[in-house]
Scaffold this motif. Sequence first.
Motif, PDB file in Angstrom:
ATOM      1  N   VAL A  85      41.764  41.327  38.178  1.00 15.12           N
ATOM      2  CA  VAL A  85      40.396  41.401  38.686  1.00 15.12           C
ATOM      3  C   VAL A  85      39.443  41.368  37.497  1.00 15.12           C
ATOM      4  O   VAL A  85      39.519  42.239  36.617  1.00 15.12           O
ATOM      5  CB  VAL A  85      40.149  42.676  39.510  1.00 15.12           C
ATOM      6  CG1 VAL A  85      38.707  42.686  40.036  1.00 15.12           C
ATOM      7  CG2 VAL A  85      41.135  42.787  40.657  1.00 15.12           C
TER       8      VAL A  85
ATOM      9  N   GLY B  33      35.536  38.493  45.341  1.00 16.21           N
ATOM     10  CA  GLY B  33      36.612  37.910  46.132  1.00 16.21           C
ATOM     11  C   GLY B  33      37.587  37.116  45.311  1.00 16.21           C
ATOM     12  O   GLY B  33      37.662  37.242  44.082  1.00 16.21           O
ATOM     13  N   GLY B  34      38.361  36.290  46.000  1.00 16.04           N
ATOM     14  CA  GLY B  34      39.377  35.486  45.337  1.00 16.04           C
ATOM     15  C   GLY B  34      38.786  34.263  44.669  1.00 16.04           C
ATOM     16  O   GLY B  34      37.605  33.956  44.788  1.00 16.04           O
ATOM     17  N   THR B  35      39.640  33.571  43.939  1.00 17.11           N
ATOM     18  CA  THR B  35      39.272  32.314  43.293  1.00 17.11           C
ATOM     19  C   THR B  35      40.273  31.253  43.734  1.00 17.11           C
ATOM     20  O   THR B  35      41.112  31.487  44.598  1.00 17.11           O
ATOM     21  CB  THR B  35      39.298  32.458  41.761  1.00 17.11           C
ATOM     22  OG1 THR B  35      40.658  32.663  41.332  1.00 17.11           O
ATOM     23  CG2 THR B  35      38.447  33.632  41.303  1.00 17.11           C
TER      24      THR B  35
ATOM     25  N   PHE C  60      40.959  37.359  40.750  1.00 16.31           N
ATOM     26  CA  PHE C  60      39.901  37.837  41.628  1.00 16.31           C
ATOM     27  C   PHE C  60      38.665  38.181  40.808  1.00 16.31           C
ATOM     28  O   PHE C  60      38.763  38.523  39.630  1.00 16.31           O
ATOM     29  CB  PHE C  60      40.376  39.052  42.421  1.00 16.31           C
ATOM     30  CG  PHE C  60      41.527  38.745  43.344  1.00 16.31           C
ATOM     31  CD1 PHE C  60      41.305  38.463  44.674  1.00 16.31           C
ATOM     32  CD2 PHE C  60      42.832  38.716  42.851  1.00 16.31           C
ATOM     33  CE1 PHE C  60      42.362  38.152  45.521  1.00 16.31           C
ATOM     34  CE2 PHE C  60      43.900  38.406  43.685  1.00 16.31           C
ATOM     35  CZ  PHE C  60      43.663  38.129  45.026  1.00 16.31           C
TER      36      PHE C  60
ATOM     37  N   ASN D 214      34.791  40.230  40.571  1.00 19.13           N
ATOM     38  CA  ASN D 214      33.934  41.316  41.054  1.00 19.13           C
ATOM     39  C   ASN D 214      32.870  41.572  39.982  1.00 19.13           C
ATOM     40  O   ASN D 214      33.004  42.468  39.157  1.00 19.13           O
ATOM     41  CB  ASN D 214      34.755  42.581  41.338  1.00 19.13           C
ATOM     42  CG  ASN D 214      34.010  43.564  42.214  1.00 19.13           C
ATOM     43  OD1 ASN D 214      32.905  43.302  42.665  1.00 19.13           O
ATOM     44  ND2 ASN D 214      34.615  44.716  42.452  1.00 19.13           N
TER      45      ASN D 214
ATOM     46  N   VAL E 223      37.619  43.524  47.449  1.00 20.87           N
ATOM     47  CA  VAL E 223      38.626  42.943  46.556  1.00 20.87           C
ATOM     48  C   VAL E 223      39.990  43.573  46.785  1.00 20.87           C
ATOM     49  O   VAL E 223      41.016  42.878  46.833  1.00 20.87           O
ATOM     50  CB  VAL E 223      38.178  43.105  45.084  1.00 20.87           C
ATOM     51  CG1 VAL E 223      39.313  42.733  44.128  1.00 20.87           C
ATOM     52  CG2 VAL E 223      36.961  42.227  44.812  1.00 20.87           C
TER      53      VAL E 223
ATOM     54  N   ILE F  29      43.461  41.584  47.866  1.00 20.96           N
ATOM     55  CA  ILE F  29      44.698  41.647  47.084  1.00 20.96           C
ATOM     56  C   ILE F  29      45.841  42.188  47.928  1.00 20.96           C
ATOM     57  O   ILE F  29      46.992  41.760  47.798  1.00 20.96           O
ATOM     58  CB  ILE F  29      44.473  42.507  45.820  1.00 20.96           C
ATOM     59  CG1 ILE F  29      43.540  41.768  44.850  1.00 20.96           C
ATOM     60  CG2 ILE F  29      45.805  42.828  45.127  1.00 20.96           C
ATOM     61  CD1 ILE F  29      43.173  42.561  43.622  1.00 20.96           C
TER      62      ILE F  29
ATOM     63  N   ARG G 119      31.781  34.481  47.574  1.00 20.01           N
ATOM     64  CA  ARG G 119      32.902  33.909  46.810  1.00 20.01           C
ATOM     65  C   ARG G 119      32.414  33.096  45.612  1.00 20.01           C
ATOM     66  O   ARG G 119      31.333  32.494  45.648  1.00 20.01           O
ATOM     67  CB  ARG G 119      33.792  33.066  47.726  1.00 20.01           C
ATOM     68  CG  ARG G 119      33.121  31.826  48.281  1.00 20.01           C
ATOM     69  CD  ARG G 119      33.952  31.149  49.356  1.00 20.01           C
ATOM     70  NE  ARG G 119      33.299  29.951  49.823  1.00 20.01           N
ATOM     71  CZ  ARG G 119      33.571  28.729  49.364  1.00 20.01           C
ATOM     72  NH1 ARG G 119      34.488  28.567  48.420  1.00 20.01           N
ATOM     73  NH2 ARG G 119      32.931  27.678  49.820  1.00 20.01           N
TER      74      ARG G 119
END
Length: 433
Positions: free
Chosen positions: A255, A379-381, A387, A389, A407, A411, A427
């Motif tokens: 993260v 969020g995710g990539t 991730f 944040n 997040v 996960i 995102r």
Amino acid sequence: MDVIVIGGGIVGVATAYQLRAAGHRVCVVERHATVAQGATYGHGGIVLPTPLDAWFGPTFMDARRGARSGVVYRPGLNSSARRFARQLSRLQAPEAFREQWLRLRPLVELSREVIASIAGGFHLDFEQRAGLLHVVRDPREWEQAQSAFDLLREFEMHHHVLSAAECAELEHSVPAEPSFAGGALFEHEYTANCPLFTKLVKQVLDEQGDVQFLFGRAVDAIRLEGHRAAVELAPAEGQRESKREVDVMSCDAIVVAAGAGSIALLERFGLSLPLHAVRMLALTAPIAYEECAPHLTVVDSARRVSMTRMNQRIRVAGAAVLQSERELAKPLAEPLAEAGSALLAQATHDWIPGAAKISAAHAWEGVRLLSPDGLPCVGGTAHPRLFANFGHGPAGWGLACGSAKVVADLISGAAPLVPPETLAALRVERFAN
């Protein structure tokens, strides 16, 4: 899962808390000697933003207004800062403002629930103080703020619109003269000590276990492979780079919660983001006269300067310094630092005269990362083990607690507690569209 969180500010520590609560093993990597030493340290205190706390008002970021805009504006010709300011200006229209808040509001409400759960569950005292009073000097600025008042009514957010006389009667520190346009009271919103909260949550994590803190180490790079991820650590202080092997830590997920340092880490992956780092200034001064000290947090709404009592001191925060990326890499020039401090001191003189001993104030400056649409990156990539944040801006440190929950849910493979349209708006990949 083993998760590495890059960054030990409020965002990183809140993320570690939620990951640990979800059953993961966590390592927080922080370049400073302890938590809450970067942008977290100088936060003005407002926990959750209302529409009036949103960064992009119709008068804010307006270079023609000079010091009255709340920004020490020095971008230079054709610079990245000037381009960024133009992007921000697109959010000044009332309808754009409304759309921004519609996306952000679910994260605000989730953050409210998460903070209440943490604070109540562990009986944390982090200098909470109820009541925010936004004040507006100029009648034209008052008229321009009506789009925010419309949102407050539309979303049934508890508030009271007050005349100048009512503001002065409610908050004795605010002088009735010279006259001003009016204000808005949020009696259920509150301010608190952000670095103290961060340190208290770390203490909870230390007692619970399964969260390791690695201090004094920066992350040089991120490695991503099919089934594993890793970070490369910069040399520790005093360690000669030429005589060491690369320190690598492996994990199942990463993260990135490194604030302004997040962009460089992701750029090495080919992920170019149009966010911009802005210097923020704060003054922390001892109380000069107890009878003049405010019992509410007073916010100069047009200039976005907050004045908060924290025990026997006053924290005055705001005065963004907008610069090019090249200038941000240098120490802040003395004339700009003086201009920023003067802006904060003037707001104190205007709204809470006699409350703070500005001549004895401790000055702070830090860098906060802002996005061109006013929303954080959460969020995710494109890579399933990476991730994001970051990019929460200065509008409310409590947003970190809600985004941390989002997040951690992603996960863990759980459905986040915000609607899909909010998740999509947060995102990282939204900037590629």
